[in-house]
Design an enzyme around this catalytic site. Sequence first.
Site, PDB file in Angstrom:
ATOM      1  N   CYS A   1      59.195  39.772  19.032  1.00 16.71           N
ATOM      2  CA  CYS A   1      60.595  39.883  18.620  1.00 16.71           C
ATOM      3  C   CYS A   1      60.759  39.694  17.113  1.00 16.71           C
ATOM      4  O   CYS A   1      60.766  38.563  16.611  1.00 16.71           O
ATOM      5  CB  CYS A   1      61.428  38.856  19.390  1.00 16.71           C
ATOM      6  SG  CYS A   1      63.150  38.849  18.884  1.00 16.71           S
TER       7      CYS A   1
ATOM      8  N   CYS B   1      63.876  37.731  16.094  1.00 16.12           N
ATOM      9  CA  CYS B   1      63.788  36.272  16.257  1.00 16.12           C
ATOM     10  C   CYS B   1      62.908  35.656  15.163  1.00 16.12           C
ATOM     11  O   CYS B   1      63.230  34.596  14.648  1.00 16.12           O
ATOM     12  CB  CYS B   1      63.172  35.908  17.599  1.00 16.12           C
ATOM     13  SG  CYS B   1      63.733  36.894  18.984  1.00 16.12           S
ATOM     14  N   ASP B   2      61.797  36.293  14.835  1.00 18.74           N
ATOM     15  CA  ASP B   2      60.778  35.623  14.022  1.00 18.74           C
ATOM     16  C   ASP B   2      60.526  36.244  12.649  1.00 18.74           C
ATOM     17  O   ASP B   2      59.792  35.665  11.840  1.00 18.74           O
ATOM     18  CB  ASP B   2      59.447  35.602  14.799  1.00 18.74           C
ATOM     19  CG  ASP B   2      59.597  34.867  16.116  1.00 18.74           C
ATOM     20  OD1 ASP B   2      60.332  33.863  16.138  1.00 18.74           O
ATOM     21  OD2 ASP B   2      59.005  35.298  17.118  1.00 18.74           O
TER      22      ASP B   2
END
Length: 306
Positions: free
Chosen positions: A131, A134-135
């Site tokens: 992701c 997300c990261d």
Amino acid sequence: MEQVVIVGTGCAGLTAAIYTGRANLTPLVLEGRQPGGQLTTTTEVENFPGFPEGIDGSELIMKMHAQAERFGARFQYGTVEEFEQKNGINRIKVDGQWIETKALIIASGASARWLGIDREKELVGHGLTSCATCDGAFYRNVPVCVVGGGDSACEEAGFLTRFASKVYLIHRRDSLRASKIMADRVLANPKIEPIWNTGIEEYLTDENGEMRGVKLKDLKSGTTSKLEVKCVFVAIGHTPNTTPFLGKLDTDEEGYLTPRHGTEMNLPGVFAAGDVADREYRQAITAAGMGCAAAISAERWLAGLE
Ligand code: NAP
């Protein structure tokens, strides 16, 4: 006994919740391991009708959630472990507790696939992720790589150029599967370097167990090489979340639910919507449409019982 239980809170599940809520069925909606579904892991959604400037994926989901709550949907965290139908009643075991319902709408979505390389599970969160949204921001001014050649890989690669010093796109073939507009964007981006006909053979870590690079294999010549990256973003597609239903409901060879008519499954009172039953389109808007159809079918089916 519930009137209707909806499994999943992605676009399909939340649309089904809005419709069954407005039909006064006070649906119970189960939020599983990834509340909000895959849209929460994307950035800008540019193709959902009604948002000409685009809308953030998480924001779209939050709005749908609020809309469902407004019409009486009840939300509960929990993962479905088992499913059975007894005497026409649908029963699902959620975190050890059985819930009985007349109608069941399965909108449990699909989960990211991994490469199946050694130590993959232990490296998630240490330089390995599926992701970018997300990261991605954790990897500023360092080189990273994305694996895959579809729309997801292209989207992730483009997003990562906001942070990383360089984004390598590692693909097992020499052309992208992604839609032309996404592929063209990636290939024109000077920060993205495609590495064609190549697979990852091994993850390389530093003394702290954090990703420091990958061992690549040229799939044509067989030669291997090393590439220094601080994070590997795997974007090679998804697997449907159907484990508790396998052997009881119709699926195809990959485990996707296969409704017989519209969204109706092979057992009465069971409906399927969204990516869990769609390996072809897999779009937010098609998932929402299927969620709507499943809700209307469930409502009609319940009315027929009376
Ligand atoms: P996908 O289209 O199935 O592409 C998966 C990619 O991963 C393919 O390029 C495939 O290679 C590669 N791959 C699969 N298994 C692999 C393995 N074991 N090792 C290495 N590479 C592997 O999946 P997706 O990109 O997640 O897209 C899924 C659906 O969502 C599509 O319909 C897509 O259009 C849609 N989507 C749309 C958007 C958007 O419109 N904004 C964004 C993301 C996704 P091959 O090409 O060789 O098969």
